[in-house]
Design an enzyme around this catalytic site. Structure first.
Site, PDB file in Angstrom:
ATOM      1  N   PRO A 156     -38.927 -40.645 -16.770  1.00  0.00           N
ATOM      2  CA  PRO A 156     -38.554 -39.242 -16.496  1.00  0.00           C
ATOM      3  C   PRO A 156     -39.634 -38.504 -15.707  1.00  0.00           C
ATOM      4  O   PRO A 156     -40.816 -38.605 -16.023  1.00  0.00           O
ATOM      5  CB  PRO A 156     -38.409 -38.628 -17.895  1.00  0.00           C
ATOM      6  N   GLU A 157     -39.214 -37.785 -14.679  1.00  0.00           N
ATOM      7  CA  GLU A 157     -40.123 -36.970 -13.877  1.00  0.00           C
ATOM      8  C   GLU A 157     -39.709 -35.508 -14.066  1.00  0.00           C
ATOM      9  O   GLU A 157     -38.852 -35.205 -14.898  1.00  0.00           O
ATOM     10  CB  GLU A 157     -40.042 -37.394 -12.403  1.00  0.00           C
TER      11      GLU A 157
END
Ligand SMILES: [Zn+2]
Length: 285
Positions: free
Chosen positions: A2-3
């Site tokens: 996840p960014e």
């Protein structure tokens, strides 16, 4: 992994169901989650805390409590947070690491296949110093101007891809959105960061923001484990311009996308519109 867009999507989905609610019962089943602090003690400390806000800084999800304390959640590789209706918690999930029962009977479930995610319960005076030591500018904030980006990259000999992945310079960008931003800016991932000229820095600033916003609009990218808090996949993976698309035509110039290694990571770019040489020498400026 996840960014920023994935964590922001989680934040937006969690916020309405969490703000004003109290952590009634907390079970942390994985000691790794709260290391070096004892997971049973952290769970006990969290019980009774009432949620004041759900924020995000870089890739950290920040659950702020009315006491001023905050739970800093980092999803790392495969962490995800689900919010499920009262009585729907499934038993026997081997990847469940923690469950928070809220005072409306719903459950916040933390799952993590690879177990690199972390939960840190921070006291009021610890929160900002902790984040400031680890995170640079917030790329979607109004204060993050092209000038701020230029300052963050000045004098850096490292490839621009490595520089924008460095969380202490710019917060929240990971491998996917770095490649997407560089393609939008027409900058080769291996260009030395400190050599970018003003026009390129402006293009990169626009590219970073546009790539992150596109990700948020599509609720993030699901390559494997990432899910929104209601268990859905993101849609950004269907709209990548270059990431994961080697051999496919560049959406801008039609040349086949190439894959190389840059900053130690698999990196996708278009050799047609992201030339390695200084663009002032090859007519791209
Ligand atoms: Zn191209």
């Amino acid at each position: 992994m996840p960014e920023l867009p994935e964590v922001e999507t989680v934040r937006r989905r969690l916020e309405p169901g969490l703000v004003g609610r109290t952590f009634e019962r907390v079970e942390i089943s994985d000691p790794r989650l709260t290391r070096p602090f004892d997971h049973v003690e952290v769970a006990a400390e969290l019980e009774g805390e009432r949620v004041a806000a759900v924020d995000r800084r870089g890739k950290y999800l920040i659950v702020r409590f009315e006491t001023g304390r905050a739970l800093l959640i980092h999803l790392r590789m495969t962490g995800n947070v689900l919010h499920v209706e009262p009585g729907t918690l499934l038993s026997g999930d081997p990847h469940r690491r923690a469950v928070v029962r809220l005072d409306d009977g719903s459950d916040v479930v933390y799952r993590d296949v690879r177990r690199f995610g972390t939960w840190l319960l921070a006291e009021p005076d610890e929160i900002e110093p902790y984040l400031a030591a680890r995170l640079g500018g917030e790329p979607l904030a109004a204060a993050f101007t092209a000038k701020r980006l230029a300052e963050a990259l000045a004098d850096r000999r490292a490839p621009v891809k490595a520089a924008i992945l460095d969380q202490r310079r710019i917060a929240g960008i990971g491998n996917i959105y770095a490649d997407e931003a560089l393609w939008r800016a027409r900058i080769h991932p291996q260009r030395p960061a400190g050599e970018l000229h003003l026009g390129e820095l402006r293009a990169l600033h626009r590219g970073i923001r546009a790539a992150l916003k596109a990700g948020i609009e599509r609720q993030g990218a699901t390559l494997r484990d990432y899910r929104t808090p209601d268990g859905r996949s993101g849609r950004m993976q269907h709209e990548f311009k270059v990431y994961g698309r080697q051999g496919e035509p560049c959406p801008r110039c039609g040349r086949p996308i190439e894959k190389i290694r840059a900053a130690g990571r698999g990196t996708w770019f278009c050799p047609g519109c992201q030339p390695l040489g200084d663009p002032t020498h090859n007519g791209y400026a």
